[in-house]
Design a protein around this motif. Structure first.
Motif, PDB file in Angstrom:
ATOM      1  N   HIS A 167       0.856  -1.201   0.000  1.00  0.00           N
ATOM      2  CA  HIS A 167       0.000   0.000   0.000  1.00  0.00           C
ATOM      3  C   HIS A 167       0.883   1.238   0.000  1.00  0.00           C
ATOM      4  O   HIS A 167       1.803   1.358   0.812  1.00  0.00           O
ATOM      5  CB  HIS A 167      -0.901   0.000   1.240  1.00  0.00           C
ATOM      6  N   GLU A 179      -1.621  12.633  -8.205  1.00  0.00           N
ATOM      7  CA  GLU A 179      -2.827  11.801  -8.181  1.00  0.00           C
ATOM      8  C   GLU A 179      -2.973  11.023  -9.485  1.00  0.00           C
ATOM      9  O   GLU A 179      -3.302   9.821  -9.486  1.00  0.00           O
ATOM     10  CB  GLU A 179      -4.058  12.672  -7.934  1.00  0.00           C
ATOM     11  N   SER A 229      -0.310   8.276  -9.733  1.00  0.00           N
ATOM     12  CA  SER A 229      -0.640   7.167  -8.838  1.00  0.00           C
ATOM     13  C   SER A 229      -1.732   6.291  -9.431  1.00  0.00           C
ATOM     14  O   SER A 229      -1.667   5.055  -9.357  1.00  0.00           O
ATOM     15  CB  SER A 229      -1.072   7.704  -7.472  1.00  0.00           C
ATOM     16  N   HIS A 230      -2.739   6.932 -10.036  1.00  0.00           N
ATOM     17  CA  HIS A 230      -3.785   6.135 -10.665  1.00  0.00           C
ATOM     18  C   HIS A 230      -3.228   5.267 -11.782  1.00  0.00           C
ATOM     19  O   HIS A 230      -3.617   4.095 -11.943  1.00  0.00           O
ATOM     20  CB  HIS A 230      -4.913   7.011 -11.216  1.00  0.00           C
ATOM     21  N   SER A 280      -1.658   2.310 -10.195  1.00  0.00           N
ATOM     22  CA  SER A 280      -2.694   1.422  -9.658  1.00  0.00           C
ATOM     23  C   SER A 280      -3.339   0.611 -10.773  1.00  0.00           C
ATOM     24  O   SER A 280      -3.613  -0.584 -10.626  1.00  0.00           O
ATOM     25  CB  SER A 280      -3.759   2.241  -8.921  1.00  0.00           C
ATOM     26  N   HIS A 281      -3.575   1.267 -11.903  1.00  0.00           N
ATOM     27  CA  HIS A 281      -4.224   0.608 -13.041  1.00  0.00           C
ATOM     28  C   HIS A 281      -3.281  -0.379 -13.738  1.00  0.00           C
ATOM     29  O   HIS A 281      -3.668  -1.529 -14.009  1.00  0.00           O
ATOM     30  CB  HIS A 281      -4.695   1.663 -14.034  1.00  0.00           C
ATOM     31  N   THR A 283      -3.038   2.407  -4.016  1.00  0.00           N
ATOM     32  CA  THR A 283      -2.605   3.753  -3.644  1.00  0.00           C
ATOM     33  C   THR A 283      -3.766   4.534  -3.031  1.00  0.00           C
ATOM     34  O   THR A 283      -4.904   4.422  -3.482  1.00  0.00           O
ATOM     35  CB  THR A 283      -2.054   4.547  -4.848  1.00  0.00           C
ATOM     36  N   SER A 284      -3.440   5.331  -2.017  1.00  0.00           N
ATOM     37  CA  SER A 284      -4.418   6.219  -1.385  1.00  0.00           C
ATOM     38  C   SER A 284      -3.811   7.608  -1.287  1.00  0.00           C
ATOM     39  O   SER A 284      -2.749   7.790  -0.671  1.00  0.00           O
ATOM     40  CB  SER A 284      -4.788   5.728   0.021  1.00  0.00           C
ATOM     41  N   SER A 292     -11.978   4.125  -8.477  1.00  0.00           N
ATOM     42  CA  SER A 292     -11.591   3.647  -9.794  1.00  0.00           C
ATOM     43  C   SER A 292     -11.823   2.150  -9.891  1.00  0.00           C
ATOM     44  O   SER A 292     -12.051   1.463  -8.890  1.00  0.00           O
ATOM     45  CB  SER A 292     -10.108   3.949 -10.039  1.00  0.00           C
ATOM     46  N   TYR A 312      -7.453   2.190  -6.038  1.00  0.00           N
ATOM     47  CA  TYR A 312      -7.051   3.604  -5.951  1.00  0.00           C
ATOM     48  C   TYR A 312      -8.129   4.381  -5.212  1.00  0.00           C
ATOM     49  O   TYR A 312      -9.313   4.219  -5.480  1.00  0.00           O
ATOM     50  CB  TYR A 312      -6.890   4.127  -7.378  1.00  0.00           C
ATOM     51  N   ARG A 313      -7.697   5.240  -4.261  1.00  0.00           N
ATOM     52  CA  ARG A 313      -8.644   6.078  -3.538  1.00  0.00           C
ATOM     53  C   ARG A 313      -8.051   7.465  -3.304  1.00  0.00           C
ATOM     54  O   ARG A 313      -6.848   7.626  -3.153  1.00  0.00           O
ATOM     55  CB  ARG A 313      -8.997   5.466  -2.175  1.00  0.00           C
TER      56      ARG A 313
END
Length: 335
Positions: free
Chosen positions: A121, A160, A163-164, A167-168, A174-175, A252, A256-257
């Motif tokens: 994380h 942001e 990070s997305h 995550s994708h 990721t937060s 998402s 991802y948050r």
């Protein structure tokens, strides 16, 4: 659990290390100890952490690609709390290239390290500055943030997005946390609570921008740290019901948050100054000045999503928080 805390000599990072060590976690902290503000304060924070058996410090710059890759490979972290960045809205106007190294390249080295070593994380610092020209309040992670008004804010929005992507592409959880004006003991000298307190105690005039017609969502450090630690323990998963057409930026189809982390109670600037005056017992001399480039008129956090996710609920009233800060300031600087 083994944590990496970037920016460990910084205001928030220092307090996060203390909280994690109290829970018995192993923590590696990194910081480049730059001179954006007095490095002596950063070194003093680190001195407070020296007795902490669970903590080890490494001086390292985020933009050092080889150094960061080696750190991740050698240490094999479970969770990363990435707080290091070049901060400051006004500083970004005069020194824009510094932000590319720290906030863009630096964030990418962290993402790459997490990807390569399969970190469980990544929690990272974003900012309420991303809301830019937005006028609807309270600010919500459902809102569009496509119109930043400072380079600092633009780099945080970029974080942001970066990070997305990870995550994708790589299933990296990721937060992102959009911080709203954090204050408290060991705070940063470039921020209003510190600057105002120093000037008031020293007998110097303070600058009040936009004739005081500004408000900020001031959030006490203990409340912020509690939220960070809780989020670190809440690993996001993919939202299978999310679609680009119907979804929002806070979630998402990837793990991802995004969350706001603030007090949820904006305070007028003049009321804030009066609270410091009360805590110091000194009436401030005030210089009324026009609005500064890059500043926003109001910040106000909608923290419902964070409450729903981890039960986050700030507890510290401004009067109490400022009292603690002023007492720390007097003790630390012996004034």
């Amino acid at each position: 659990m083994k944590y990496l805390v970037t920016g460990a000599a910084g205001f928030i990072g220092f307090h996060v290390v203390q909280a994690l060590s109290n829970q018995g976690h192993e923590i590696i902290g990194i910081d480049n100890l730059n001179d954006y503000y007095d490095p002596a304060l950063k070194l003093a924070r680190l001195a407070q952490l020296e007795p902490v058996a669970e903590f080890s410090f490494i001086k390292l710059d985020l933009a050092d690609r080889d150094g960061m890759a080696a750190l991740f490979e050698q240490q094999q972290f479970d969770i990363v709390i990435h707080l290091a960045a070049q901060a400051g809205v006004r500083y970004s106007i005069d020194n824009p290239l510094v932000y590319a190294d720290s906030n863009l390249t630096g964030h990418l080295t962290v993402l790459e390290g997490c990807r390569q070593t399969k970190v469980k994380h990544l929690v990272y610092a974003s900012s309420s500055s991303v809301y830019g020209l937005n006028t609807k309040t309270p600010f919500s992670c459902d809102d569009s943030v496509d119109h930043p008004i400072s380079l600092y804010a633009a780099t945080k929005k970029a974080n942001e997005l970066m990070s997305h992507t990870y995550s994708h592409l790589y299933d990296l959880p990721t937060s992102g946390l959009r911080f709203f004006t954090v204050y408290g003991p060991w705070g940063r000298p470039d921020m209003a609570p510190f600057k105002f307190t120093k000037k008031i105690i020293d007998g110097d005039a303070i600058d009040i921008y936009n004739n005081g017609n500004l408000s900020r969502d001031f959030t006490y450090i203990d409340d912020i740290v509690e939220g960070i630690v809780r989020v670190a323990e809440k690993v996001p998963s993919a939202n299978k019901d999310w679609t680009p057409e119907a979804g929002t930026a806070k979630s998402s189809s990837a793990p991802y948050r995004l969350y706001n982390i603030g007090n949820g109670n904006p305070v007028q600037l003049l009321e804030f100054v009066q609270t410091i005056e009360s805590a110091t017992g000194i009436t401030a001399t005030k210089n009324m000045k026009p609005m500064q480039p890059g500043d926003v008129y109001k910040t106000w956090a909608d923290t419902q999503d964070l409450f729903d996710a981890v039960g986050y609920q700030p507890k510290t009233a401004l009067k109490e928080g400022i009292k603690h800060f002023v007492q720390w300031y007097r003790d630390f600087y012996q004034v």
